[in-house]
Scaffold this motif. Structure first.
Motif: not given
Length: 391
Positions: A133-134, A137, A237, A239-240, A261, A264, A268
């Motif tokens: 997930e990271e 991002t 996807d 959520w990001q 979280r 992330l 961001a």
């Protein structure tokens, strides 16, 4: 180290001796029921330690001896050779008796600690650091900010396109989450456009269903229940994508005092607000950010709304804070950055251990160890025939 009543796992004792990592099982170590999450945490942490010690040896660095402990699932993963890299983590019986008054006192490690109230040290990276997930991002941001065609103004352009509302989409892991979503929806509806609880209709998580509580809050406070509690799941996807489109983000309490979280949100490039309970808990990297104004505390929803409004009126300040958080996460929370943290931490702990009593290597008058014969070759994973035996 002690065993907290809330933990069903006794502390796992670890040590670094002559640059090698040792695992010290408790005397009553027995296989227990499987806990997948604890298995993952154990594996990730030990692999990071092994990698750090490999790196130190490869670069000729010296790491002083040190002892520490953590609440992990110890027996099944360690002693039955089920863990990747297990060749580098050797079982030894030197420190297994916590009651022995002359044994080294291991420092108790944790993923998160309320440093004003407890004595454990937040030095264990949460297992989700550097996960897929990271990576997703980072890949997205690499193209957006650092890819072909980027310029020194790329960050300013990206910031100007973000929305000025507050972002939080998460599960109903803590009552405060739904409470904040409701109160902000009442106080300042435009800010709460993407502030809600998802997965309310997921059968597997029926305990987290927020439908009834949302209806109650609607009756009591006047918020819109169907807005703050939604049955549909949100993909990673999606959520990001939403996260990257917001200037302000919330990091709210969940199932524990750590935050999966936060890394992330920092990447961001958002101004991040933490509720007091989360703000007072420290992870291995975020205390510096809290002390220097990169993360911001709030205690009530009214205070949160007021602070967001202030930043909206001072957009240049918000942009600089968000950039500082992004820059830190981009460079310091990489796999290499975390490895350097662990090396620095081990070196500091080793220096402290050096100042301990000369008796720290002796268990009693009739039993001692000779460290010279306990060397382990990291390159071959071969341990000497004689391993820390009492003579």
């Amino acid at each position: 180290a002690v065993q907290f009543p809330s933990y069903r796992y006794k502390p796992l004792y670890l040590s670094v001796i002559n640059g090698s990592l040792y695992c010290h099982p408790l005397s009553d170590c027995k296989p227990r029921s499987r806990d997948q999450l604890m298995d993952v945490k154990t594996t990730h942490f030990i692999q990071r330690l092994v990698d750090a010690l490999h790196h130190a040896r490869k670069n000729g660095e010296t790491v002083s001896d040190a002892a520490f402990a953590a609440h992990f699932e110890d027996c099944p993963k360690m002693w039955w050779a089920e863990m990747t890299g297990g060749d580098f983590c050797q079982q030894d019986d030197f420190y297994i008796d916590p009651a022995n008054k002359t044994s080294p006192r291991p420092l108790l490690l944790s993923e998160s600690s309320f440093i004003n109230l407890t004595w454990d040290i937040p030095a264990i990276p949460y297992n989700s650091h550097n996960n897929d997930e990271e990576a997703l991002t980072r890949q997205t941001l690499s193209s957006l900010l650092y890819g072909k065609g980027s310029s020194p103004d790329s960050w300013s352009h990206a910031w100007s396109r973000k929305r000025e509302s507050v972002f939080f989409i998460g599960r109903n892991n803590d009552p405060f989450r739904l409470q904040v979503a409701c109160e902000v929806n009442v106080l300042e509806p435009p800010l709460s456009r993407k502030l809600y609880i998802s997965d309310a209709g997921e059968e597997k998580r029926w305990r987290n269903n927020c439908t009834e509580k949302a209806a109650q809050l609607q009756r009591e406070l006047g918020c819109i229940a169907r807005h703050i509690c939604r049955p549909e799941p949100v993909s990673a996807d999606e959520w990001q994508k939403e996260l990257l489109q917001h200037k302000y983000a919330l990091d709210l309490p969940g199932i524990g005092p750590w935050s999966a979280r936060l890394r992330l949100l920092l990447l961001a490039g958002s101004v991040i607000f933490q509720q007091t309970r989360s703000f007072e808990a420290a992870q291995f990297y975020d205390l510096l950010l809290k002390r220097n104004g990169v993360l911001h505390q709030f205690s009530t929803s009214k205070e949160l709304v007021e602070r967001v409004k202030w930043f909206r009126q001072h957009d240049q300040v918000a942009r600089r804070i968000a950039l500082a958080g992004h820059t830190f996460a981009w460079h310091c929370l990489t796999r290499e950055g975390i490895r350097q943290f662990l090396m620095t931490w081990l070196r500091r702990l080793g220096r402290i251990s050096k100042r301990q009593s000369p008796a720290r290597r002796q268990t009693d008058s009739s039993c001692h160890t000779d460290e010279a014969i306990s060397l382990m070759d990291h390159e071959t994973g071969v341990l000497d025939d004689v391993l820390q035996r009492c003579v």
